[in-house]
Design a protein around this motif. Structure first.
Motif, PDB file in Angstrom:
ATOM      1  N   MET A 104      -5.544   3.741 -11.901  1.00 39.83           N
ATOM      2  CA  MET A 104      -5.110   2.857 -10.829  1.00 39.83           C
ATOM      3  C   MET A 104      -4.664   3.708  -9.651  1.00 39.83           C
ATOM      4  N   LEU A 105      -5.227   3.414  -8.498  1.00 41.19           N
ATOM      5  CA  LEU A 105      -4.819   4.063  -7.260  1.00 41.19           C
ATOM      6  C   LEU A 105      -3.651   3.293  -6.670  1.00 41.19           C
ATOM      7  N   ALA A 106      -2.551   3.979  -6.388  1.00 39.22           N
ATOM      8  CA  ALA A 106      -1.399   3.332  -5.782  1.00 39.22           C
ATOM      9  C   ALA A 106      -1.684   3.020  -4.323  1.00 39.22           C
ATOM     10  N   ALA A 107      -1.016   1.989  -3.805  1.00 40.87           N
ATOM     11  CA  ALA A 107      -1.193   1.619  -2.399  1.00 40.87           C
ATOM     12  C   ALA A 107      -0.895   2.799  -1.475  1.00 40.87           C
ATOM     13  N   ARG A 108       0.008   3.682  -1.882  1.00 42.58           N
ATOM     14  CA  ARG A 108       0.378   4.824  -1.044  1.00 42.58           C
ATOM     15  C   ARG A 108      -0.798   5.783  -0.826  1.00 42.58           C
ATOM     16  N   SER A 109      -1.824   5.707  -1.671  1.00 37.55           N
ATOM     17  CA  SER A 109      -2.986   6.576  -1.500  1.00 37.55           C
ATOM     18  C   SER A 109      -4.020   5.976  -0.549  1.00 37.55           C
ATOM     19  N   PHE A 110      -3.802   4.744  -0.081  1.00 39.29           N
ATOM     20  CA  PHE A 110      -4.794   4.055   0.745  1.00 39.29           C
ATOM     21  C   PHE A 110      -4.648   4.413   2.218  1.00 39.29           C
ATOM     22  N   ALA A 111      -5.729   4.171   2.942  1.00 37.75           N
ATOM     23  CA  ALA A 111      -5.676   4.162   4.404  1.00 37.75           C
ATOM     24  C   ALA A 111      -5.517   2.709   4.828  1.00 37.75           C
ATOM     25  N   ILE A 112      -4.323   2.351   5.314  1.00 33.59           N
ATOM     26  CA  ILE A 112      -4.015   0.983   5.722  1.00 33.59           C
ATOM     27  C   ILE A 112      -3.793   0.971   7.230  1.00 33.59           C
ATOM     28  N   THR A 113      -4.559   0.164   7.923  1.00 28.02           N
ATOM     29  CA  THR A 113      -4.391   0.080   9.366  1.00 28.02           C
ATOM     30  C   THR A 113      -2.972  -0.371   9.698  1.00 28.02           C
ATOM     31  N   TRP A 114      -2.262   0.414  10.509  1.00 31.46           N
ATOM     32  CA  TRP A 114      -0.863   0.204  10.870  1.00 31.46           C
ATOM     33  C   TRP A 114       0.083   0.292   9.662  1.00 31.46           C
ATOM     34  N   GLY A 115      -0.375   0.980   8.592  1.00 32.61           N
ATOM     35  CA  GLY A 115       0.437   1.064   7.388  1.00 32.61           C
ATOM     36  C   GLY A 115       1.716   1.860   7.554  1.00 32.61           C
ATOM     37  N   ASP A 116       1.789   2.724   8.580  1.00 28.06           N
ATOM     38  CA  ASP A 116       2.994   3.516   8.814  1.00 28.06           C
ATOM     39  C   ASP A 116       3.851   2.945   9.946  1.00 28.06           C
ATOM     40  N   ASP A 117       3.528   1.755  10.410  1.00 33.13           N
ATOM     41  CA  ASP A 117       4.294   1.088  11.464  1.00 33.13           C
ATOM     42  C   ASP A 117       5.123  -0.024  10.823  1.00 33.13           C
ATOM     43  N   GLU A 118       6.442   0.143  10.791  1.00 33.55           N
ATOM     44  CA  GLU A 118       7.309  -0.787  10.084  1.00 33.55           C
ATOM     45  C   GLU A 118       7.299  -2.191  10.683  1.00 33.55           C
ATOM     46  N   ARG A 119       6.764  -2.345  11.871  1.00 35.52           N
ATOM     47  CA  ARG A 119       6.632  -3.690  12.413  1.00 35.52           C
ATOM     48  C   ARG A 119       5.620  -4.503  11.610  1.00 35.52           C
ATOM     49  N   TYR A 120       4.676  -3.795  10.977  1.00 35.53           N
ATOM     50  CA  TYR A 120       3.582  -4.484  10.299  1.00 35.53           C
ATOM     51  C   TYR A 120       3.614  -4.333   8.780  1.00 35.53           C
ATOM     52  N   TRP A 121       3.981  -3.151   8.301  1.00 33.16           N
ATOM     53  CA  TRP A 121       4.028  -2.887   6.863  1.00 33.16           C
ATOM     54  C   TRP A 121       5.324  -2.162   6.520  1.00 33.16           C
ATOM     55  N   ASN A 122       5.850  -2.441   5.330  1.00 26.85           N
ATOM     56  CA  ASN A 122       6.973  -1.689   4.770  1.00 26.85           C
ATOM     57  C   ASN A 122       6.577  -1.127   3.416  1.00 26.85           C
ATOM     58  N   TRP A 123       7.204  -0.029   3.057  1.00 20.88           N
ATOM     59  CA  TRP A 123       7.019   0.549   1.727  1.00 20.88           C
ATOM     60  C   TRP A 123       8.301   0.328   0.948  1.00 20.88           C
ATOM     61  N   ILE A 124       8.208  -0.460  -0.126  1.00 18.98           N
ATOM     62  CA  ILE A 124       9.402  -0.888  -0.854  1.00 18.98           C
ATOM     63  C   ILE A 124       9.235  -0.622  -2.349  1.00 18.98           C
ATOM     64  N   ALA A 125      10.373  -0.545  -3.032  1.00 22.75           N
ATOM     65  CA  ALA A 125      10.366  -0.435  -4.490  1.00 22.75           C
ATOM     66  C   ALA A 125      10.415  -1.834  -5.086  1.00 22.75           C
ATOM     67  N   MET A 126       9.609  -2.061  -6.125  1.00 26.76           N
ATOM     68  CA  MET A 126       9.642  -3.312  -6.869  1.00 26.76           C
ATOM     69  C   MET A 126       9.767  -2.966  -8.348  1.00 26.76           C
ATOM     70  N   PRO A 127      10.788  -3.476  -9.015  1.00 26.72           N
ATOM     71  CA  PRO A 127      11.023  -3.079 -10.413  1.00 26.72           C
ATOM     72  C   PRO A 127       9.865  -3.401 -11.346  1.00 26.72           C
ATOM     73  N   GLU A 128       9.052  -4.398 -10.993  1.00 24.88           N
ATOM     74  CA  GLU A 128       7.938  -4.768 -11.863  1.00 24.88           C
ATOM     75  C   GLU A 128       6.697  -3.918 -11.631  1.00 24.88           C
ATOM     76  N   SER A 129       6.747  -2.990 -10.669  1.00 26.91           N
ATOM     77  CA  SER A 129       5.592  -2.139 -10.394  1.00 26.91           C
ATOM     78  C   SER A 129       5.672  -0.846 -11.193  1.00 26.91           C
ATOM     79  N   ARG A 130       4.528  -0.324 -11.563  1.00 26.08           N
ATOM     80  CA  ARG A 130       4.474   0.964 -12.253  1.00 26.08           C
ATOM     81  C   ARG A 130       4.720   2.123 -11.298  1.00 26.08           C
ATOM     82  N   PHE A 131       4.518   1.890  -9.997  1.00 22.91           N
ATOM     83  CA  PHE A 131       4.626   2.951  -9.003  1.00 22.91           C
ATOM     84  C   PHE A 131       5.986   2.940  -8.310  1.00 22.91           C
ATOM     85  N   PRO A 132       6.396   4.070  -7.730  1.00 20.99           N
ATOM     86  CA  PRO A 132       7.697   4.122  -7.047  1.00 20.99           C
ATOM     87  C   PRO A 132       7.794   3.178  -5.862  1.00 20.99           C
TER      88      PRO A 132
END
Length: 283
Positions: A104-132
């Motif tokens: 499984m490729l984690a979302a952090r390995s993807f190229a997401i348009t505007w993925g590093d702009d907090e106005r559009y995307w956030n990177w968060i921890a979810m306890p039910e996820s296998r990834f950080p």
């Protein structure tokens, strides 16, 4: 079958090692000799990935595996739960029935348009996820997610499926929206399918009254866009998944498989879409 039972245990082990883990488990029920052969390291060593450096690398990410005494126990441990590798950007697991690699490729390995702009995307921890961390969509009109895996990370001579793994929590913008999912080997054909990522198949409510006819007609047109399209299913880990496409990994050649999730045409605001990753597993 009696003739097989008269064979030396080593011969039986050699025969079983050329079957599958599922077959070895079934054949172990025949007799004590078969059970002893089916449990031997000689059999299960053939079901594990052949590269010892790869196994050592996996064990380094989960040190408790180093204490496992038998090849069968190691195989079962590697197929029991995913192991996080590559600094939290991938997980590895063996398919229990076949012994093929699942990644499984984690979302952090993807190229997401505007993925590093907090106005559009956030990177968060979810306890039910296998990834950080997972990717949370705050809001976008232009949805574009791209991932890639090298075929050397997968099992050879295997038909694989790629599955988008995600959640929707109070979402908006996806209910009547066709989305393009694509999978293809670089330099080969790209297979694209159109899906609806909203798991709710209930039609939107109808407003009675002459003044609302135009509204109802408009809503029917929107709903017609997604009638019959594939929709996600709920996984055992309670995430949603939808098949993006499939490909055949023919050999050990160096090839890249590219996957994408794209919706850029509707001009429709979308939010509260949580992406865990893309799972590549045997069909």
């Amino acid at each position: 079958m009696a003739a097989f039972e008269e064979l030396p245990e080593g011969c039986i082990a050699t025969i079983l090692s050329r079957t599958t883990p599922l077959d070895a488990g079934r054949l172990s029920l025949i007799s004590k000799t078969f059970r002893s052969a089916a449990d031997s390291d000689a059999v299960w060593d053939q079901f594990l990935p052949s590269d010892p450096n790869f196994i050592d690398s996996i064990i380094s990410h989960s040190p408790s595996l180093a204490n496992i005494q038998t090849k069968k126990a190691l195989y079962l441990a590697l197929s029991d739960r995913p192991i996080i590798i590559d600094n939290g950007k991938k997980s590895f697991q063996l398919d229990r029935k076949s012994g093929k690699k699942c990644i499984m490729l984690a979302a952090r390995s993807f190229a997401i348009t505007w993925g590093d702009d907090e106005r559009y995307w956030n990177w968060i921890a979810m306890p039910e996820s296998r990834f950080p961390e997972v990717a949370k969509l705050n809001h976008v009109w232009w949805l574009e997610i791209r991932g890639m895996i090298n075929t050397l990370a997968l099992s050879a001579n295997t038909q694989y499926g790629a599955y988008l793994v995600f959640k929707m929590i109070d979402p908006s913008g996806f209910e009547n929206l066709p989305v393009d999912l694509s999978v293809g080997v670089e330099g080969g054909n790209n297979n694209t399918k159109i899906v609806c990522l909203d798991s709710n198949v209930e039609p939107m409510w109808h407003i009675a009254g002459r003044r609302n006819r135009d509204w109802n007609r408009h809503m029917r047109r929107l709903q017609d866009r997604v009638v019959g399209l594939p929709r996600p299913n709920i996984r055992s880990d309670e995430w949603l998944e939808i098949e993006m496409g499939e490909f055949f990994n023919s050999s050990l050649e160096h090839e890249e498989v590219h996957m994408s999730v794209i919706e850029t045409k509707a001009g429709q605001l979308k939010y509260n879409f949580f992406v865990e990753g893309i799972e590549i597993r045997p069909k």
